[in-house]
Design a protein around this motif. Structure first.
Motif, PDB file in Angstrom:
ATOM      1  N   GLU A  51      64.661 -34.410  10.208  1.00 32.98           N
ATOM      2  CA  GLU A  51      63.973 -36.066   9.714  1.00 32.98           C
ATOM      3  C   GLU A  51      63.647 -36.638  11.046  1.00 32.98           C
ATOM      4  OE1 GLU A  51      66.436 -38.259   7.429  1.00 32.98           O
ATOM      5  OE2 GLU A  51      66.865 -36.772   5.807  1.00 32.98           O
ATOM      6  N   LYS A  52      62.517 -37.524  10.948  1.00 36.50           N
ATOM      7  CA  LYS A  52      62.236 -38.114  12.031  1.00 36.50           C
ATOM      8  C   LYS A  52      62.848 -39.651  12.121  1.00 36.50           C
ATOM      9  CE  LYS A  52      57.921 -40.262  14.043  1.00 36.50           C
ATOM     10  NZ  LYS A  52      56.157 -40.397  13.922  1.00 36.50           N
ATOM     11  N   LYS A  53      63.426 -39.595  13.578  1.00 38.37           N
ATOM     12  CA  LYS A  53      64.161 -40.766  13.636  1.00 38.37           C
ATOM     13  C   LYS A  53      63.445 -42.093  13.836  1.00 38.37           C
ATOM     14  CE  LYS A  53      68.442 -41.992  15.961  1.00 38.37           C
ATOM     15  NZ  LYS A  53      69.650 -41.524  16.834  1.00 38.37           N
ATOM     16  N   ILE A  54      63.906 -43.067  13.161  1.00 39.15           N
ATOM     17  CA  ILE A  54      62.776 -44.199  13.301  1.00 39.15           C
ATOM     18  C   ILE A  54      63.594 -45.210  14.187  1.00 39.15           C
ATOM     19  CG2 ILE A  54      62.245 -46.134  12.001  1.00 39.15           C
ATOM     20  CD1 ILE A  54      62.105 -44.632   9.560  1.00 39.15           C
ATOM     21  N   PRO A  55      63.016 -45.497  15.086  1.00 36.92           N
ATOM     22  CA  PRO A  55      63.504 -46.515  16.488  1.00 36.92           C
ATOM     23  C   PRO A  55      63.786 -47.933  15.582  1.00 36.92           C
ATOM     24  CG  PRO A  55      61.648 -45.394  17.267  1.00 36.92           C
ATOM     25  CD  PRO A  55      61.608 -44.920  15.642  1.00 36.92           C
ATOM     26  N   GLN A  56      64.710 -48.590  15.841  1.00 31.77           N
ATOM     27  CA  GLN A  56      64.973 -49.843  15.582  1.00 31.77           C
ATOM     28  C   GLN A  56      64.123 -51.130  16.099  1.00 31.77           C
ATOM     29  OE1 GLN A  56      69.074 -50.309  15.980  1.00 31.77           O
ATOM     30  NE2 GLN A  56      69.841 -49.696  14.078  1.00 31.77           N
ATOM     31  N   VAL A  57      63.552 -50.502  17.504  1.00 33.44           N
ATOM     32  CA  VAL A  57      62.947 -51.294  18.276  1.00 33.44           C
ATOM     33  C   VAL A  57      61.265 -51.206  18.250  1.00 33.44           C
ATOM     34  CG1 VAL A  57      62.512 -52.564  20.383  1.00 33.44           C
ATOM     35  CG2 VAL A  57      64.912 -52.395  19.535  1.00 33.44           C
ATOM     36  N   LEU A  58      60.735 -52.048  17.907  1.00 36.91           N
ATOM     37  CA  LEU A  58      59.176 -52.013  18.137  1.00 36.91           C
ATOM     38  C   LEU A  58      58.683 -52.636  19.281  1.00 36.91           C
ATOM     39  CD1 LEU A  58      56.542 -50.654  17.114  1.00 36.91           C
ATOM     40  CD2 LEU A  58      56.067 -52.450  15.721  1.00 36.91           C
ATOM     41  N   TYR A  59      58.150 -52.480  20.262  1.00 39.97           N
ATOM     42  CA  TYR A  59      57.640 -52.990  21.480  1.00 39.97           C
ATOM     43  C   TYR A  59      56.297 -53.649  21.360  1.00 39.97           C
ATOM     44  CZ  TYR A  59      56.152 -54.543  26.127  1.00 39.97           C
ATOM     45  OH  TYR A  59      55.653 -55.275  27.322  1.00 39.97           O
ATOM     46  N   PHE A  60      55.835 -54.703  21.261  1.00 39.64           N
ATOM     47  CA  PHE A  60      54.015 -55.056  21.075  1.00 39.64           C
ATOM     48  C   PHE A  60      54.065 -55.728  22.354  1.00 39.64           C
ATOM     49  CE2 PHE A  60      50.762 -57.651  20.106  1.00 39.64           C
ATOM     50  CZ  PHE A  60      50.005 -56.934  19.071  1.00 39.64           C
ATOM     51  N   ALA A  61      53.264 -55.325  23.289  1.00 34.95           N
ATOM     52  CA  ALA A  61      53.008 -55.697  24.590  1.00 34.95           C
ATOM     53  C   ALA A  61      51.868 -56.849  24.539  1.00 34.95           C
ATOM     54  CB  ALA A  61      52.335 -54.726  25.624  1.00 34.95           C
ATOM     55  N   GLY A  62      50.532 -56.756  23.847  1.00 35.07           N
ATOM     56  CA  GLY A  62      49.832 -57.667  23.711  1.00 35.07           C
ATOM     57  C   GLY A  62      48.701 -57.501  24.749  1.00 35.07           C
ATOM     58  N   CYS A  63      47.561 -58.200  24.512  1.00 36.81           N
ATOM     59  CA  CYS A  63      46.242 -58.179  25.419  1.00 36.81           C
ATOM     60  C   CYS A  63      46.703 -58.510  26.933  1.00 36.81           C
ATOM     61  CB  CYS A  63      45.189 -58.963  24.721  1.00 36.81           C
ATOM     62  SG  CYS A  63      44.994 -58.723  23.016  1.00 36.81           S
ATOM     63  N   MET A  64      47.119 -59.596  27.103  1.00 37.46           N
ATOM     64  CA  MET A  64      47.356 -60.231  28.459  1.00 37.46           C
ATOM     65  C   MET A  64      48.429 -59.522  29.156  1.00 37.46           C
ATOM     66  SD  MET A  64      45.544 -62.785  29.005  1.00 37.46           S
ATOM     67  CE  MET A  64      46.207 -63.354  30.358  1.00 37.46           C
ATOM     68  N   THR A  65      49.492 -58.944  28.544  1.00 39.05           N
ATOM     69  CA  THR A  65      50.311 -57.967  29.037  1.00 39.05           C
ATOM     70  C   THR A  65      49.701 -56.466  29.421  1.00 39.05           C
ATOM     71  OG1 THR A  65      52.117 -58.801  27.898  1.00 39.05           O
ATOM     72  CG2 THR A  65      52.733 -56.724  28.934  1.00 39.05           C
ATOM     73  N   HIS A  66      48.637 -56.351  28.950  1.00 42.53           N
ATOM     74  CA  HIS A  66      48.097 -54.993  28.943  1.00 42.53           C
ATOM     75  C   HIS A  66      47.116 -55.031  30.345  1.00 42.53           C
ATOM     76  CE1 HIS A  66      48.931 -51.629  26.328  1.00 42.53           C
ATOM     77  NE2 HIS A  66      49.174 -52.300  25.560  1.00 42.53           N
ATOM     78  N   LEU A  67      46.675 -56.393  30.706  1.00 45.02           N
ATOM     79  CA  LEU A  67      45.990 -56.745  31.710  1.00 45.02           C
ATOM     80  C   LEU A  67      46.950 -56.856  32.973  1.00 45.02           C
ATOM     81  CD1 LEU A  67      43.608 -59.251  30.600  1.00 45.02           C
ATOM     82  CD2 LEU A  67      42.916 -56.892  31.112  1.00 45.02           C
ATOM     83  N   THR A  68      48.477 -56.602  32.771  1.00 44.53           N
ATOM     84  CA  THR A  68      49.293 -56.712  33.774  1.00 44.53           C
ATOM     85  C   THR A  68      50.308 -55.606  33.747  1.00 44.53           C
ATOM     86  OG1 THR A  68      49.146 -59.102  33.611  1.00 44.53           O
ATOM     87  CG2 THR A  68      50.844 -58.087  35.332  1.00 44.53           C
ATOM     88  N   PRO A  69      49.876 -54.132  33.939  1.00 51.88           N
ATOM     89  CA  PRO A  69      50.636 -53.081  33.648  1.00 51.88           C
ATOM     90  C   PRO A  69      52.132 -53.106  34.305  1.00 51.88           C
ATOM     91  CG  PRO A  69      48.457 -52.355  34.307  1.00 51.88           C
ATOM     92  CD  PRO A  69      48.445 -53.984  34.497  1.00 51.88           C
ATOM     93  N   ARG A  70      52.402 -53.844  35.347  1.00 55.87           N
ATOM     94  CA  ARG A  70      53.501 -53.900  36.020  1.00 55.87           C
ATOM     95  C   ARG A  70      54.706 -54.396  35.277  1.00 55.87           C
ATOM     96  NH1 ARG A  70      52.346 -58.886  40.207  1.00 55.87           N
ATOM     97  NH2 ARG A  70      54.559 -59.140  40.400  1.00 55.87           N
TER      98      ARG A  70
END
Length: 244
Positions: free
Chosen positions: A8-27
């Motif tokens: 069975e595929k384990k479902i992570p309890q946490v989902l991380y959503f970076a968002g547009c502005m964070t993707h412009l700052t990969p660090r």
């Protein structure tokens, strides 16, 4: 011979959503993931490949139907992920997900809150140094959402917090707000310089903020400043945490 049941595929309890502005700052993304891994957090990355917006720009542009469609699609994706906690690293995304998405049964937290919980629970081990840190309250996270204490609680475990002359609900905007359409570059620069002066009041070695736009703005302002009394770094909240 009986067939072996697929695992069975384990479902992570946490989902991380970076968002547009964070993707412009990969660090920031690299630092958040480094913290998650150090704490043993099992997570899924909702927008690892980018291209997913929280809907705020469409709302500001008055495109209510397009914004509603974006929110509905994101909400479906989040609910179908099976996660119980949604972690955001952008204050704007955090505010929109808290106020517009109505994600029943899913805890919505900013990464400063989540990482502070990891430290407080002992899941994330950090070491305190004598580095002098000042924390800048991003507008949307502070005045917008009332998140003031958690970032400071976490940072106090890794360094010595010094005060800005204006902080908490009196914190001065970084000057880079995308909503300030009536301000020209000169006006924005004056706001950024005033904010920087406030942050430098306690002579910190490191300025820490928890917003990708603030990080960009302060990095540029410090780089262009002519009268600093000494070297000052500008870091993201997760960057400072994961260094230790």
């Amino acid at each position: 011979m009986a067939k072996k049941k697929p695992a069975e595929k384990k479902i992570p309890q946490v989902l991380y959503f970076a968002g547009c502005m964070t993707h412009l700052t990969p660090r920031i993304i690299k630092s958040v993931e480094k913290v998650f891994k150090a704490a043993g957090v099992e997570y899924a990355f909702a927008d690892r490949d980018g291209g997913i917006c929280c809907g705020r720009p469409l709302m500001l542009a008055g495109k209510t139907d397009a914004a509603a469609a974006t929110i509905a699609a994101n909400k479906k994706m989040i609910q179908e992920s099976g996660c119980s906690t949604l972690v955001l690293s952008c204050p704007i995304c955090y505010k929109i997900f808290k106020e517009e998405y109505r994600l029943e049964g899913i805890k919505v937290v900013h990464y400063t809150q989540f990482i502070n919980e990891l430290i407080a629970s002992g899941r994330l081990k950090v070491e305190k140094t004598d580095r002098k840190i000042v924390y800048h309250d991003p507008c949307e996270l502070g005045r917008g959402c009332g998140v003031y204490l958690e970032p400071r609680a976490a940072l106090s475990q890794v360094g010595t917090l010094v005060k800005a002359s204006k902080e908490y609900d009196e914190s001065i905007c970084c000057g880079g707000s995308l909503g300030s359409l009536t301000l020209d570059s000169h006006d924005r620069a004056k706001i950024s310089e005033a904010s920087l002066a406030s942050l430098l009041e306690g002579k910190p070695e490191t300025i820490v903020t928890a917003c990708p736009l603030c990080l960009k703005t302060f990095s540029e302002t410090v780089a262009n400043a002519r009268h600093l009394s000494g070297p000052v770094e500008v870091k993201d909240f997760a960057e400072v945490i994961c260094e230790l």
